[in-house]
Enzyme design. Structure first.
Site, PDB file in Angstrom:
ATOM      1  N   HIS A  41       3.793   3.382  12.780  1.00  0.00           N
ATOM      2  CA  HIS A  41       2.724   4.380  12.941  1.00  0.00           C
ATOM      3  C   HIS A  41       3.178   5.548  13.827  1.00  0.00           C
ATOM      4  O   HIS A  41       2.359   6.193  14.456  1.00  0.00           O
ATOM      5  CB  HIS A  41       1.431   3.761  13.498  1.00  0.00           C
ATOM      6  N   GLU A 101      -5.153   1.854   2.671  1.00  0.00           N
ATOM      7  CA  GLU A 101      -5.040   0.670   3.520  1.00  0.00           C
ATOM      8  C   GLU A 101      -5.181   1.038   4.976  1.00  0.00           C
ATOM      9  O   GLU A 101      -5.835   0.339   5.758  1.00  0.00           O
ATOM     10  CB  GLU A 101      -3.688  -0.011   3.280  1.00  0.00           C
ATOM     11  N   GLU A 102      -4.586   2.159   5.360  1.00  0.00           N
ATOM     12  CA  GLU A 102      -4.527   2.529   6.777  1.00  0.00           C
ATOM     13  C   GLU A 102      -5.884   2.953   7.345  1.00  0.00           C
ATOM     14  O   GLU A 102      -6.031   3.107   8.548  1.00  0.00           O
ATOM     15  CB  GLU A 102      -3.515   3.669   6.989  1.00  0.00           C
ATOM     16  N   HIS A 117       0.830  -1.206   0.000  1.00  0.00           N
ATOM     17  CA  HIS A 117       0.000   0.000   0.000  1.00  0.00           C
ATOM     18  C   HIS A 117       0.863   1.254   0.000  1.00  0.00           C
ATOM     19  O   HIS A 117       1.931   1.308   0.616  1.00  0.00           O
ATOM     20  CB  HIS A 117      -1.015  -0.014   1.146  1.00  0.00           C
TER      21      HIS A 117
END
Lengths: 334, 341
Positions: free
Chosen positions: B309, B198-199, B60
């Site tokens: 993240h 995606e996130e 992604h």
């Protein structure tokens, strides 16, 4: 029926590794089917062709899996670390201490914990002992990523009621299998999809339905009975017949499906209940919104002590589910 | 340097334009066809010279980031998350806002102005602001506007014993593996899918998989590595320096055992180190890919990534290189008919 239930319940079929259950079912369905195949994810798809000129294709769905535990680490001294997968994720880990486990290849073991007090048991504190004394010894039988299920015998507690682990999948699969056997000649094409990975969110159902292109799906499901001493707002009782699903977390069953199933139950003299519960997801909801949409309904078998090591069903509910399923297939006209 | 170009490009979920262009320029001379679908996914196809299973590699493009939600009278910016970010990592971090890369700092109070009880808990999002040096709303509006996104300002930099840091190894390191794999020739059809969003819920992958209809799929990720003091080995997910991590189970998939075992065989045969990802936490595009059509055999291979993240994510460059090697060797093995499906 009780023998079949016990056999299915004692099979080791943790979610994602349903092979043992599938092999058992495949042998039993083959004499009654025109086509039997297994898809990429492991769904068992059993088709029996209809005789009608303007026939439709009906999909009967029954999941084969049970919640499981995955080996996520193997210690140098031969102990295994475990991670719950599927509905066991919501169980308190303390509940797993002392349980016996079995792998699909027959390896057996017991779960322990490094916590001193039941209140301190976490998933990270759990371990399993399969009698091995080194990592190498374990690797000959079990790899990281392998799944196991609880290992407990099933038995009848009286003439009608059976207790066991994985009674939910056993009841559902037994009902689907028995319905297929009792169908005789039918007008519509019927595919029974014995699905995988229901316990982790119904991941097998959509791929199973994709190639079938059915006109209607009837999902066999379970519902937690509220007729024990445990506090519960559910009106569902065991022994009172299958529950026709109306509403759950992921679907509102279309009124024509509800009326069709209720009418058929009444015409056949089959006792039924109504299943309204927002706690539970279902394969019916996934199929309803799948691809270009699929008309779907569900019959739920009442189960006590759902998702525990010892679930309890009433065989009469399964028989009534079979009777209603067979009748619905024969008279389907939606 | 490929990792630097990919990790420093911007690409918040839903705003992947810049990173998509960067990747496009890296791969266009190596593929038979490359196009963008209506969601913004970048799909590159190599037809190959022979028959074989159609393999899809997927990574992604998007990164966790922030979005400006409101501009205060005093010129400070309120913001929300795009994707999962732990508020504890935000305080006092530099950011870049929008295509103009307007610099800003997530502000903080000096310790002597906070109470001892405040210091015991993280500052909640609603008390954090981005300071872009404006002193009024008008001044701020000349530079930014609500709806603009912000990314962490971290630059790519190798450091220590073969490690590197960047703002977005999740999942630009996966994108980099695809770019490198793309430069080789294969006999079978191989599709390189660079997905969006995606996130924020694995939104790009299913439409790509429906379009591509692969026979098997390998997702390349940057994944959790908690190999830091205080974490027991079986809760670390992965550890840096031990090779590409093969997924077992996560919240979105039970990864194909057959595909994983094949990857392990290839790794052993080629003497490439590997590890298994021993947590069930997290989820990725594999969860959407494996249930399309009548099901797709799918597995995930990841470069372990500390502080994922967060503004400075850390990988081992050896792990990255070994992930490229194992990806290419895996494709070679499938090409030779080594994977029984």
């Amino acid at each position: 029926m009780k023998d079949l239930l016990i056999k299915l319940a004692e099979a080791c079929g943790p979610t994602g590794v349903e092979d043992n259950v599938r092999d058992l079912l495949q042998a039993l369905v083959t004499p009654h089917a025109d086509d039997v195949r297994v898809d990429v994810l492991g769904n068992l798809l059993v088709t029996k062709k209809g005789k009608g000129a303007a026939r439709k294709h009906l999909l009967l769905v029954a999941h084969m899996d049970e919640p499981g535990l995955m080996v996520n680490h193997i210690e140098a001294n031969g102990f295994l670390r475990l991670a719950p997968v599927g509905t066991y994720e919501t169980l308190s880990p303390a509940y797993l201490v002392g349980q016996r486990i079995e792998f699909p290849n027959g390896t057996k073991g017991v779960i322990g914990t490094s916590a001193k007090d039941p209140g301190d048991v976490t998933v990270v504190s759990l371990f399993a002992d399969i009698g091995a004394t080194s990592r190498e010894e374990v690797l000959a039988r079990v790899q990281e990523g392998d799944f196991c299920a609880l290992h407990l015998g099933a038995f009848a507690v009286n003439e009608h009621r059976v207790v066991g682990k994985a009674i939910e999948r056993s009841a559902i699969c037994a009902a689907a299998l028995e319905a297929l056997k009792q169908l005789g000649e039918q007008e519509h094409d019927v595919t029974v999809a014995f699905t995988v990975q229901q316990a982790v969110g119904g991941r097998g159902a959509k791929p199973a339905a994709f190639g079938v292109e059915a006109d209607f799906a009837l999902v066999l499901d379970a519902v937690t009975a509220g007729d024990t001493l445990a506090a519960s707002r559910s009106e569902i009782r065991i022994g009172a017949g299958p529950a026709i699903k109306l509403l759950d977390k992921v679907t509102a069953v279309r009124p024509q499906v509800k009326h069709f199933l209720i009418d058929e139950a009444e015409a056949a003299g089959v006792a039924y209940q109504l299943d309204v519960g927002l706690e539970r997801s279902s394969e019916a909801g996934l199929l309803f919104a799948h691809a270009s949409g699929l008309l779907a309904g569900a019959l739920s078998v009442p189960v006590r002590y759902s998702a525990s090591a010892s679930e309890l069903v009433d065989v009469r509910d399964i028989e009534a589910t079979v009777a209603l399923t067979v009748r619905a297939i024969h008279s389907f006209a939606l | 340097m490929l990792l630097k170009r990919l990790t420093e490009a911007t690409g918040p979920s839903g705003f992947e334009d810049e990173i998509r262009q960067v990747i496009y320029e890296e791969i266009r001379d190596h593929v038979d066809r490359v196009y963008t679908d209506s969601m913004g996914n970048l799909i590159a196809e190599k037809d190959g010279t022979g028959l074989g299973p159609k393999v899809m590699l997927c990574a992604h493009m998007d990164e966790v980031s922030l979005m400006i939600s409101y501009i205060e009278e005093d010129g400070l910016l309120r913001f929300r998350h795009i994707g999962g970010i732990d508020d504890r990592v935000l305080l006092a971090k530099p950011v870049l806002i929008g295509e103009g890369r307007i610099p800003g700092v997530i502000g903080s109070l000096p310790a002597h102005l906070t109470s001892s009880s405040d210091r015991e808990k993280p500052v909640p999002l609603d008390r954090l602001r981005i300071d872009i040096g404006a002193s009024t709303r008008e001044e701020a509006l000349a530079l930014v506007c609500p709806g603009d996104w912000a990314v962490f300002a971290t630059q790519y930099e190798p450091f220590g014993q073969g490690l590197a840091k960047s703002k977005s190894f999740d999942d630009r390191v996966g994108c980099a593996v695809l770019v490198e794999a793309c430069k080789q020739e294969y006999q079978m059809p191989v599709v390189f899918a660079f997905t969006v969003q995606e996130e924020i819920g694995l939104r790009g992958a299913a439409p790509v998989a429906y379009r591509v209809k692969p026979d098997l799929a390998l997702v390349l990720e940057g994944t959790l590595a908690s190999d830091i003091p205080g974490t027991v080995v079986h809760a670390q997910a992965t550890a840096l320096g031990q090779g590409p991590a093969l997924s077992l189970v996560d919240s979105s998939s039970i990864h194909s055992r057959k595909l994983r075992h094949h990857l392990i065989e290839v790794a052993q045969a080629q003497n490439i180190p590997y590890q298994v990802r021993n947590t069930t936490a997290g989820g990725n595009d594999a969860g959407r890919i494996h249930t399309v059509h009548e099901g797709v055999m799918t597995c995930t291979m990841s470069v372990p990534c500390r502080y994922i993240h967060a503004p400075s994510q850390v990988i081992s460059l050896d792990d990255y290189n070994n992930t490229v090697r194992l990806t290419v060797e895996f494709l070679r093995s499938v090409e030779r008919g080594g994977l029984e499906r």
